[in-house]
Enzyme design. Structure first.
Site, PDB file in Angstrom:
ATOM      1  N   THR A   1     -63.394   9.581  77.393  1.00  9.68           N
ATOM      2  CA  THR A   1     -62.671  10.693  76.762  1.00  9.68           C
ATOM      3  C   THR A   1     -61.382  10.162  76.139  1.00  9.68           C
ATOM      4  OG1 THR A   1     -63.565  12.414  78.187  1.00  9.68           O
ATOM      5  CG2 THR A   1     -61.401  12.829  77.246  1.00  9.68           C
TER       6      THR A   1
ATOM      7  N   HIS B   1     -75.037  14.058  80.552  1.00 11.06           N
ATOM      8  CA  HIS B   1     -73.932  13.856  81.500  1.00 11.06           C
ATOM      9  C   HIS B   1     -74.208  14.668  82.769  1.00 11.06           C
ATOM     10  CE1 HIS B   1     -70.127  13.210  83.263  1.00 11.06           C
ATOM     11  NE2 HIS B   1     -69.362  13.268  82.200  1.00 11.06           N
TER      12      HIS B   1
ATOM     13  N   ASN C   1     -69.744  13.271  87.581  1.00  9.33           N
ATOM     14  CA  ASN C   1     -68.301  13.554  87.582  1.00  9.33           C
ATOM     15  C   ASN C   1     -67.890  15.009  87.773  1.00  9.33           C
ATOM     16  OD1 ASN C   1     -67.704  10.888  87.410  1.00  9.33           O
ATOM     17  ND2 ASN C   1     -67.467  10.845  85.193  1.00  9.33           N
TER      18      ASN C   1
ATOM     19  N   TYR D   1     -69.066  17.813  86.618  1.00 11.73           N
ATOM     20  CA  TYR D   1     -69.238  18.790  85.549  1.00 11.73           C
ATOM     21  C   TYR D   1     -70.480  19.649  85.835  1.00 11.73           C
ATOM     22  CZ  TYR D   1     -65.450  16.145  83.656  1.00 11.73           C
ATOM     23  OH  TYR D   1     -64.214  15.542  83.532  1.00 11.73           O
TER      24      TYR D   1
ATOM     25  N   ARG E   1     -76.709  10.125  83.209  1.00 10.37           N
ATOM     26  CA  ARG E   1     -75.621   9.544  84.002  1.00 10.37           C
ATOM     27  C   ARG E   1     -75.392  10.361  85.264  1.00 10.37           C
ATOM     28  NH1 ARG E   1     -69.243   7.968  82.968  1.00 10.37           N
ATOM     29  NH2 ARG E   1     -69.627   5.774  83.314  1.00 10.37           N
TER      30      ARG E   1
ATOM     31  N   ASN F   1     -63.349  15.774  90.521  1.00 13.85           N
ATOM     32  CA  ASN F   1     -63.450  17.187  90.144  1.00 13.85           C
ATOM     33  C   ASN F   1     -63.904  18.067  91.315  1.00 13.85           C
ATOM     34  OD1 ASN F   1     -62.420  17.291  87.515  1.00 13.85           O
ATOM     35  ND2 ASN F   1     -64.342  16.527  86.640  1.00 13.85           N
TER      36      ASN F   1
ATOM     37  N   ARG G   1     -62.389   0.851  80.570  1.00 16.23           N
ATOM     38  CA  ARG G   1     -61.036   0.430  80.187  1.00 16.23           C
ATOM     39  C   ARG G   1     -61.029  -0.909  79.454  1.00 16.23           C
ATOM     40  NH1 ARG G   1     -56.644   2.514  84.195  1.00 16.23           N
ATOM     41  NH2 ARG G   1     -57.468   4.598  84.532  1.00 16.23           N
TER      42      ARG G   1
END
Ligand code: PHB
Length: 398
Positions: A38, A193, A196, A198, A245, A253, A341
């Site tokens: 993101t 997705h 995480n 969501y 994923r 979260n 990263r």
């Protein structure tokens, strides 16, 4: 007498990282993937991908595969200010410019399809409605919205509205439309997705799914939405262009599950049936990997279980260096490694790995929002060596 098996382990060779592999329908030259990240730089109003985004992704085209930043399949699916969508004509045109630039630079790109569920806020929702979720349970933490001055602001999450049973087909259609739009945008495939915390993971996990209908209760029912979404995407793309994923054992979260082993064993087993392009697993032991601590037994066991259930191409992300990536591939624990990263700050990451070069440091202040700075101005090795002295070099990914 020195016994061979007691000899010190050799430094792993990174050669294994540079072996070609077939990902579903795509032949790729090596194992180094750009993870979905993101960056919150879509143009508003409309959350439209920009030319700058095209430049950013094209700079990173030497990845075996680029996975796009999480991209909402509907207005309802948005959870952060300035994230791009793939539900409007303008967005699809924007993504098409992105994929064109990536292809021109020799790359391949899957679009990550995203619905955040309860990880949102009325300020981000159409008509300021409540975010939706499997059950009306408020997540701990804060939403990142745009305030009346056009600035990012953190505000507490609200209690979401539980989805009605008769809304479920509409949710699946949101993903199907995203998948179709990704095709119109000339992507090379899509990633669902399911990680995480969501929407899809909110359905999977017992802590967020208290439903008593066909989408709640036993794992077969909590996984129903994920599997319906995957099937809808496969109907559009074919299985070889669809990845999924997941993030087993993650609490990101505010996710909590009573029995992650049972949940993810079932999910891996079911997903294996589809002959997907790949399964993408976020490494639950990213921190241990980064700090050189032993991987907890529970993680080792769960990853081995997933590997045994899912025999297709397995991608792992989280905390890898060049050496640990090579070790994990060598050991057969993964086929591809996704770097977040490291890729963000090093547009030519595969080349830096190949040459055992140094790395640019990522700057967290420029991760979300803003313009070119901290986005398209990280130099490649060539730029560094040819023009100016190297910026701060961090060797921690080696
Ligand atoms: C985020 O925007 O912070 C974000 C998005 C997608 C993820 C994780 C974090 O999977």
């Amino acid at each position: 007498m020195v016994v061979a098996s007691h000899a010190p382990t050799q430094q792993p060779s990174s050669e294994v990282l540079f072996q070609p592999i077939r990902i579903g329908g795509l032949d790729v030259p090596h194992r180094i993937v750009m993870a979905p990240l993101t960056r919150s730089r879509a143009r508003t109003p409309g959350n439209v991908p920009t030319e700058l985004m095209a430049a950013y992704y094209a700079q990173r085209a030497s990845a075996a595969l680029i996975i796009s930043e999480a991209t909402q399949v509907s207005m309802q699916g948005q959870g952060y200010a300035w994230t791009p969508g793939i539900h409007s004509r303008e967005q699809v045109e924007g993504w098409r410019r992105v994929t064109d630039e990536v292809h021109k630079a020799g790359g391949r790109m899957f679009m990550q399809l995203w619905h955040v569920g309860r990880i949102s806020h009325p300020a981000l929702q159409p008509d300021h409605m409540l975010p939706v979720a499997p059950s009306p349970i408020t997540p701990a933490g804060k939403a990142f919205i745009e305030n009346e001055h056009g600035e990012g602001e953190l505000v507490p999450f609200v209690r979401p509205r539980a989805l009605d049973l008769d809304e479920m087909p509409y949710l699946v259609r949101q993903y199907a439309r995203g998948a179709r739009n990704a095709q119109i945008a000339n992507a090379d495939g899509i990633e669902v997705h399911g990680a995480n915390g969501y929407l899809l993971e909110q359905f999977l996990a017992t802590g967020t799914n208290h439903r008593v209908d066909a989408y709640g209760g036993p794992v077969e029912q909590r996984a129903r939405l994920l599997l319906e979404v995957v099937e809808a995407c496969i109907a559009i793309w074919g299985p070889e262009r669809v990845g999924v994923r997941i993030s087993p054992l993650s609490t990101f979260n505010d996710i909590q599950d009573d029995n992650p082993e049972a949940t993810f064993s079932y999910v891996a087993e079911q997903l294996a049936e589809y002959k997907l392009a790949y399964l993408h697993v976020i490494n639950p032991a990213a921190t241990e990997l980064q700090t050189g601590q032993p991987i907890p037994q529970r993680v080792e066991k769960l990853l081995a279980l997933i590997r045994s259930k899912f025999r297709g191409v397995l991608m792992m992300a989280g905390g890898f260096t060049r050496d640990t990536a090579a070790q994990w591939i060598e050991a057969g624990r993964a086929d591809l490694i996704a770097f977040g990263r490291a890729f963000l700050a090093n547009p030519d990451l595969p080349e830096r790995f190949r040459r055992k070069a140094g790395f640019n440091q990522p700057d967290p202040k420029t991760f979300y929002g803003g313009g070119e700075h901290g986005y398209t101005d990280y130099p490649s090795l060539e730029q560094e060596l040819g023009t100016k002295p190297r910026p701060t070099v961090d060797t921690s990914w080696r």
